[in-house]
Design an enzyme around this catalytic site. Sequence first.
Site, short mmCIF file in Angstrom:
data_model
loop_
_atom_site.label_atom_id
_atom_site.label_comp_id
_atom_site.label_asym_id
_atom_site.label_seq_id
_atom_site.Cartn_x
_atom_site.Cartn_y
_atom_site.Cartn_z
N LYS A 137 -5.96 -16.45 4.23
CA LYS A 137 -6.49 -15.11 4.47
C LYS A 137 -7.80 -15.01 3.70
O LYS A 137 -7.82 -15.07 2.48
CB LYS A 137 -5.51 -14.04 3.99
CG LYS A 137 -6.07 -12.63 4.11
CD LYS A 137 -5.13 -11.61 3.48
CE LYS A 137 -5.79 -10.25 3.37
NZ LYS A 137 -4.94 -9.26 2.66
N GLY A 176 -4.47 -0.53 -0.97
CA GLY A 176 -3.62 0.18 -1.92
C GLY A 176 -3.74 1.68 -1.90
O GLY A 176 -3.09 2.37 -2.70
N ALA A 207 -3.98 -3.52 4.94
CA ALA A 207 -4.51 -2.65 3.89
C ALA A 207 -4.41 -1.17 4.22
O ALA A 207 -4.71 -0.74 5.33
CB ALA A 207 -5.97 -3.00 3.56
N GLY A 208 -3.98 -0.40 3.23
CA GLY A 208 -3.96 1.05 3.33
C GLY A 208 -2.71 1.65 3.93
O GLY A 208 -2.55 2.87 3.96
N ASN A 219 1.70 -4.54 1.37
CA ASN A 219 2.21 -4.93 0.07
C ASN A 219 2.57 -3.71 -0.75
O ASN A 219 3.73 -3.41 -1.01
CB ASN A 219 1.20 -5.82 -0.64
CG ASN A 219 1.71 -6.43 -1.94
OD1 ASN A 219 1.17 -7.41 -2.43
ND2 ASN A 219 2.77 -5.90 -2.54
N THR A 220 1.55 -2.93 -1.15
CA THR A 220 1.75 -1.82 -2.07
C THR A 220 2.74 -0.79 -1.53
O THR A 220 3.51 -0.21 -2.30
CB THR A 220 0.41 -1.15 -2.38
OG1 THR A 220 -0.52 -2.14 -2.83
CG2 THR A 220 0.57 -0.08 -3.46
#
Length: 255
Positions: free
Chosen positions: A96, A157, A183-184, A205-206
């Site tokens: 990535k 995040g 993301a986000g 992830n987050t």
Amino acid sequence: MLKIADRTFHSRLLLGTGKYPSFEVQKKAVEVSQAEILTFAVRRMNIFSAEQPNFLEQLDLTKYTLLPNTAGAKTAEEAVRIAKLAKASGLCDMIKVEVIGDQRTLLPDPIETLKASEMLLAEGFIVLPYTSDDVMLAKRLENLGVHAIMPGASPIGSGKGIVNPLNLKFIIEQSEIPVIVDAGIGSPKDAAYAMELGADAVLLNTAVSGAKDPVKMAQAMKLAIDAGRLGFEAGRIEEKDYAVASSPTTGMVTS
């Protein structure tokens, strides 16, 4: 089935491995998510240690494909060096590409991302670049020969979800390679929406690691992505400004 280069996967959820409260929670979250691709930052791990990094020790690596990322790179050259380190470890040949251009927003640098992708393709990597939701950049990267596009829904995040669905839709419609929204993502609603737009997969992830109960959230994300994909394939009804009766009007008794 999700197809990246010559590889196929049943799961459309790609899961990050950072910032979990414990390795045990991380392991359980990975298991219930049913993710087959796990991503990690090469710079945060000693991949040449005599012993594998701790989180990898918790997992049966025969069940997963590892997707290292070049987080921390600020230039194309740095990203290439990090990718080569990951490949030399023998863990993987997918990468990535993440080249951050601004430390406050953590938005990717489009020029360096394009350059790094070209260099890594020449080295024989399976290349998945993390980008903004720039429609033309996505097309340029695809024309370059990358194996998937990973546009951000919103800043890394942030949990803001999809802030520009129109651009994501344009990217998805024009792409002939997988589009993985990255993301986000903050909630299952966001993940389902990305899939309803026609995305091939979601990387997060987050949203899981930072949840009050990461294991339950991992399961929720799995279900949301499955539901969103089914909804996309089924085809939603057309939106209308006015009501349309859902019951037939023929044969109704009138006074």
